[in-house]
Design a protein around this motif. Structure first.
Motif, PDB file in Angstrom:
ATOM      1  N   GLY A  18       0.972  -1.067   0.060  1.00 26.37           N
ATOM      2  CA  GLY A  18      -0.103  -0.036   0.010  1.00 26.37           C
ATOM      3  C   GLY A  18       0.776   1.349  -0.057  1.00 26.37           C
ATOM      4  N   LEU A  19       2.119   1.136   0.933  1.00 29.58           N
ATOM      5  CA  LEU A  19       2.713   2.595   0.889  1.00 29.58           C
ATOM      6  C   LEU A  19       3.484   2.631  -0.568  1.00 29.58           C
ATOM      7  CD1 LEU A  19       4.479   2.112   4.140  1.00 29.58           C
ATOM      8  CD2 LEU A  19       2.766   3.500   3.663  1.00 29.58           C
ATOM      9  N   ARG A  20       3.749   1.787  -1.353  1.00 32.23           N
ATOM     10  CA  ARG A  20       4.421   1.529  -2.618  1.00 32.23           C
ATOM     11  C   ARG A  20       3.385   2.319  -3.513  1.00 32.23           C
ATOM     12  NH1 ARG A  20       6.333  -3.664  -1.200  1.00 32.23           N
ATOM     13  NH2 ARG A  20       8.404  -3.492  -0.483  1.00 32.23           N
ATOM     14  N   VAL A  21       1.995   1.759  -3.606  1.00 33.58           N
ATOM     15  CA  VAL A  21       1.095   2.403  -4.357  1.00 33.58           C
ATOM     16  C   VAL A  21       0.644   4.016  -4.082  1.00 33.58           C
ATOM     17  CG1 VAL A  21      -1.108   1.659  -5.272  1.00 33.58           C
ATOM     18  CG2 VAL A  21       0.425   0.081  -4.999  1.00 33.58           C
ATOM     19  N   ALA A  22       0.997   4.211  -2.804  1.00 34.82           N
ATOM     20  CA  ALA A  22       0.472   5.646  -2.384  1.00 34.82           C
ATOM     21  C   ALA A  22       0.841   6.633  -3.277  1.00 34.82           C
ATOM     22  CB  ALA A  22       0.678   5.867  -1.067  1.00 34.82           C
ATOM     23  N   PRO A  23       1.979   6.629  -3.891  1.00 32.01           N
ATOM     24  CA  PRO A  23       2.465   7.907  -4.454  1.00 32.01           C
ATOM     25  C   PRO A  23       1.705   8.151  -5.817  1.00 32.01           C
ATOM     26  CG  PRO A  23       4.499   6.897  -3.790  1.00 32.01           C
ATOM     27  CD  PRO A  23       3.087   5.884  -3.351  1.00 32.01           C
ATOM     28  N   LEU A  24       1.227   6.699  -6.492  1.00 29.23           N
ATOM     29  CA  LEU A  24       0.724   6.841  -7.758  1.00 29.23           C
ATOM     30  C   LEU A  24      -0.819   7.295  -7.492  1.00 29.23           C
ATOM     31  CD1 LEU A  24       0.060   6.172 -10.561  1.00 29.23           C
ATOM     32  CD2 LEU A  24      -0.030   3.691 -10.099  1.00 29.23           C
ATOM     33  N   TYR A  53     -13.847   9.328 -13.509  1.00 30.36           N
ATOM     34  CA  TYR A  53     -12.261   9.511 -13.443  1.00 30.36           C
ATOM     35  C   TYR A  53     -11.832   8.665 -11.988  1.00 30.36           C
ATOM     36  CZ  TYR A  53      -7.572  11.217 -12.969  1.00 30.36           C
ATOM     37  OH  TYR A  53      -6.268  11.293 -12.556  1.00 30.36           O
ATOM     38  N   LEU A  54     -12.495   9.033 -10.989  1.00 28.89           N
ATOM     39  CA  LEU A  54     -12.062   8.650  -9.849  1.00 28.89           C
ATOM     40  C   LEU A  54     -12.300   6.961  -9.580  1.00 28.89           C
ATOM     41  CD1 LEU A  54     -12.926  11.462  -7.482  1.00 28.89           C
ATOM     42  CD2 LEU A  54     -10.711  10.978  -8.381  1.00 28.89           C
ATOM     43  N   VAL A  55     -13.604   6.721 -10.418  1.00 25.62           N
ATOM     44  CA  VAL A  55     -13.827   5.414 -10.078  1.00 25.62           C
ATOM     45  C   VAL A  55     -12.945   4.379 -10.823  1.00 25.62           C
ATOM     46  CG1 VAL A  55     -15.480   3.436 -10.738  1.00 25.62           C
ATOM     47  CG2 VAL A  55     -16.203   5.749  -9.724  1.00 25.62           C
ATOM     48  N   LEU A  56     -12.516   4.925 -12.058  1.00 22.59           N
ATOM     49  CA  LEU A  56     -11.561   4.158 -13.077  1.00 22.59           C
ATOM     50  C   LEU A  56     -10.092   4.297 -12.550  1.00 22.59           C
ATOM     51  CD1 LEU A  56     -11.254   2.690 -15.603  1.00 22.59           C
ATOM     52  CD2 LEU A  56     -10.703   4.784 -16.935  1.00 22.59           C
ATOM     53  N   CYS A  57      -9.824   5.209 -11.889  1.00 21.27           N
ATOM     54  CA  CYS A  57      -8.496   5.143 -10.933  1.00 21.27           C
ATOM     55  C   CYS A  57      -8.499   4.003  -9.878  1.00 21.27           C
ATOM     56  CB  CYS A  57      -8.052   6.723 -10.535  1.00 21.27           C
ATOM     57  SG  CYS A  57      -7.588   7.735 -11.833  1.00 21.27           S
ATOM     58  N   VAL A  58      -9.285   4.047  -9.185  1.00 20.02           N
ATOM     59  CA  VAL A  58      -9.598   3.144  -8.128  1.00 20.02           C
ATOM     60  C   VAL A  58      -9.636   1.643  -8.654  1.00 20.02           C
ATOM     61  CG1 VAL A  58     -11.338   2.025  -6.320  1.00 20.02           C
ATOM     62  CG2 VAL A  58     -10.997   4.693  -6.463  1.00 20.02           C
ATOM     63  N   ALA A  59     -10.370   1.533  -9.864  1.00 18.59           N
ATOM     64  CA  ALA A  59     -10.414   0.276 -10.463  1.00 18.59           C
ATOM     65  C   ALA A  59      -8.938  -0.254 -10.916  1.00 18.59           C
ATOM     66  CB  ALA A  59     -11.265  -0.078 -11.687  1.00 18.59           C
ATOM     67  N   LEU A  60      -8.095   0.660 -11.394  1.00 15.36           N
ATOM     68  CA  LEU A  60      -6.701   0.578 -11.960  1.00 15.36           C
ATOM     69  C   LEU A  60      -5.571   0.216 -10.708  1.00 15.36           C
ATOM     70  CD1 LEU A  60      -6.562   2.884 -14.869  1.00 15.36           C
ATOM     71  CD2 LEU A  60      -6.758   0.335 -15.025  1.00 15.36           C
ATOM     72  N   ILE A  61      -6.003   0.971  -9.598  1.00 18.73           N
ATOM     73  CA  ILE A  61      -4.860   1.053  -8.534  1.00 18.73           C
ATOM     74  C   ILE A  61      -4.983   0.112  -7.282  1.00 18.73           C
ATOM     75  CG2 ILE A  61      -3.748   2.630  -6.721  1.00 18.73           C
ATOM     76  CD1 ILE A  61      -4.338   4.810  -8.628  1.00 18.73           C
ATOM     77  N   VAL A  62      -6.398  -0.360  -6.993  1.00 19.06           N
ATOM     78  CA  VAL A  62      -6.636  -0.910  -5.763  1.00 19.06           C
ATOM     79  C   VAL A  62      -6.219  -2.483  -6.188  1.00 19.06           C
ATOM     80  CG1 VAL A  62      -8.550  -2.349  -4.429  1.00 19.06           C
ATOM     81  CG2 VAL A  62      -8.500   0.271  -5.000  1.00 19.06           C
ATOM     82  N   PRO A  63      -6.198  -3.060  -7.242  1.00 19.28           N
ATOM     83  CA  PRO A  63      -5.626  -4.601  -7.682  1.00 19.28           C
ATOM     84  C   PRO A  63      -3.984  -4.564  -7.391  1.00 19.28           C
ATOM     85  CG  PRO A  63      -7.226  -3.947  -9.303  1.00 19.28           C
ATOM     86  CD  PRO A  63      -6.799  -2.791  -8.572  1.00 19.28           C
ATOM     87  N   ILE A  77      -6.247  -8.609 -14.720  1.00 21.48           N
ATOM     88  CA  ILE A  77      -7.426  -7.588 -14.389  1.00 21.48           C
ATOM     89  C   ILE A  77      -7.312  -6.304 -15.026  1.00 21.48           C
ATOM     90  CG2 ILE A  77      -8.629  -6.471 -12.626  1.00 21.48           C
ATOM     91  CD1 ILE A  77      -8.280  -9.164 -11.068  1.00 21.48           C
ATOM     92  N   LEU A  78      -5.951  -5.681 -14.829  1.00 21.88           N
ATOM     93  CA  LEU A  78      -5.476  -4.335 -15.254  1.00 21.88           C
ATOM     94  C   LEU A  78      -5.640  -4.307 -16.630  1.00 21.88           C
ATOM     95  CD1 LEU A  78      -2.954  -3.281 -12.618  1.00 21.88           C
ATOM     96  CD2 LEU A  78      -5.443  -2.991 -12.740  1.00 21.88           C
ATOM     97  N   ASP A  96      -3.216   4.491 -15.860  1.00 25.22           N
ATOM     98  CA  ASP A  96      -2.969   3.564 -16.559  1.00 25.22           C
ATOM     99  C   ASP A  96      -1.361   3.160 -16.441  1.00 25.22           C
ATOM    100  OD1 ASP A  96      -5.411   3.632 -17.756  1.00 25.22           O
ATOM    101  OD2 ASP A  96      -4.688   5.102 -19.142  1.00 25.22           O
ATOM    102  N   ILE A  97      -0.725   3.740 -15.547  1.00 29.35           N
ATOM    103  CA  ILE A  97       0.622   3.648 -15.172  1.00 29.35           C
ATOM    104  C   ILE A  97       0.537   2.111 -14.551  1.00 29.35           C
ATOM    105  CG2 ILE A  97       2.712   4.072 -14.163  1.00 29.35           C
ATOM    106  CD1 ILE A  97       1.984   7.029 -14.669  1.00 29.35           C
ATOM    107  N   ALA A  98      -0.258   1.924 -13.916  1.00 30.63           N
ATOM    108  CA  ALA A  98      -0.769   0.463 -12.957  1.00 30.63           C
ATOM    109  C   ALA A  98      -0.265  -0.596 -13.860  1.00 30.63           C
ATOM    110  CB  ALA A  98      -2.085   0.529 -12.336  1.00 30.63           C
TER     111      ALA A  98
END
Length: 393
Positions: A18-24, A53-63, A77-78, A96-98
């Protein structure tokens, strides 16, 4: 300090992910304001607004939180999410960087075959983005491919380095175990040599005692003084033999201490504890009604199983499993220890004495032992010991 930090991060893997994903995530949240301010575009793409936009960001970052445990699933999934985004004609966004982060995880934690497949999927994604949103040119495709290939190679390099460090750690541990084992073998060999020498001394003293006793028996009526002297010599020689015997027992002690160990030797009752405590996953299976065995024979069975499990741990390779079987019935006890390790491919130690020790122990009771690779893979140790209660029947 650094070692404690690594140990803590290993125990809290999800938190570290989670800490590594936090900056993105913070960057994508920061870009939500420009995205909403730009409004609908005139290039035919679909404008989903800030909530979309926020929903799509969550769908790409949470996994990404599960990329350590399931890198292939997260990448799939991504990739499908980004493909759906491309089909819906939604403009590319920072989240999309995810996909590149997931690609790095696949290259790091999966086999080369899956890493190549993931890299090919990412390259196809670059091509689709160019075709849909830009005029396709070789320079644009080359620029996008450079980014994908760089991330992919970084993952492969990290994977190679991690495997190399693991192999170094495994070699160091194996070398340390072998060094300790060689030291114990050398000490045991030296104690055995000294014990043989002391055994000869004790045997000589006992022989002298027998001769003196025979002489005293002949002279007790004819020459009482000579008989008395012979008995005195027997007493003196006996004390010397007893002292040498104490030295012999002291030499044979493994720890070399002066304390006498009165702990009973292990037997069949301790086999289950031995199997559970083995360095390899092992199971114990007992067939037939258990018979009564002398303590020495029980100790022989225990040592055979112990040596076989040690060999499985040392030569079986990673992921080896072992099965210990005791079959009672008839005139013999059958002890079989099998594993699913490397078998014939396992390296042979030129100075190993395990099989020799097994044969000596079994031979003391008139049994037989064999050991070798199995035809279906793995290794097998098979020992047959006569049961004293049924041998005379």
């Amino acid at each position: 300090m650094f070692g404690r930090v690594l140990a803590w991060s290993g125990r809290h893997g999800k938190l570290m992910d989670g800490l590594r994903v936090a900056p993105l995530a913070v960057f994508c949240l920061f870009m939500a304001v420009p995205y909403g301010a730009n409004g609908p575009f005139d290039n035919g793409s679909l404008y989903i607004g800030v909530p979309g936009y926020l929903v799509l960001c969550v769908a790409l970052i949470v996994p990404l939180l599960w990329r350590r445990d399931r890198p292939l699933t997260v990448f799939a999934i991504l990739s499908l999410t980004c493909f759906a985004q491309w089909l819906a004609k939604i403009d590319p966004m920072p989240a999309d960087i995810a996909v590149l982060v997931a690609l790095y995880s696949v290259a790091l934690r999966c086999t080369s075959r899956w890493a190549i497949a993931a890299g090919a999927v990412a390259e196809i994604g670059v091509l689709l983005v160019m075709v849909h949103w830009n005029a396709p040119t070789f320079s644009l495709f080359f620029s996008g491919s450079i980014l994908v290939v760089t991330v992919w190679l970084m993952g492969l390099y990290a994977s190679t380095r991690r495997r190399y460090m693991e192999s170094l750690e495994e070699r160091a541990e194996r070398a340390e175990r072998e060094r300790d084992q060689q030291a114990r073998i050398a000490a045991t060999a030296e104690r055995t040599r000294i014990a043989r020498e002391l055994h000869d001394v004790v045997a000589h003293n006992v022989s002298v005692m027998v001769v003196q006793a025979d002489g005293a028996g002949y002279a007790i009526d004819r020459d009482p003084d000579q008989a008395r002297q012979a008995v005195h010599n027997i007493s003196k020689t006996g004390r010397e033999a007893l002292a040498e015997m104490r030295r012999l027992v002291g030499v044979l002690r493994e720890d070399g201490s002066d304390r006498t160990d009165y702990t009973p030797q292990p037997g069949l009752g301790q086999l289950e504890e031995l199997v559970r405590g083995a360095g390899v996953p092992a199971r114990l299976r007992v067939g037939g009604p258990p018979g009564e065995l002398p303590e020495g024979q029980q100790l022989a069975v225990y040592r055979i199983v112990q040596e076989a499990l040690t060999n499985a741990l040392k030569h079986g390779g990673p992921g080896v499993h072992a099965l210990v079987e005791l079959q009672y019935g008839g005139r013999e006890l059958v002890v079989r220890v099998t594993d699913d390790g490397r078998g014939a491919m396992a390296p042979r130690s030129p100075d190993g004495h395990g099989l020799v020790g097994m044969r000596e122990r079994v031979g003391m009771y008139g049994g037989a032992v064999s050991a070798g690779p199995r035809t279906g893979g793995g290794f097998e140790v098979l020992a047959r010991l006569p049961v004293p209660g049924t041998r005379a029947a």
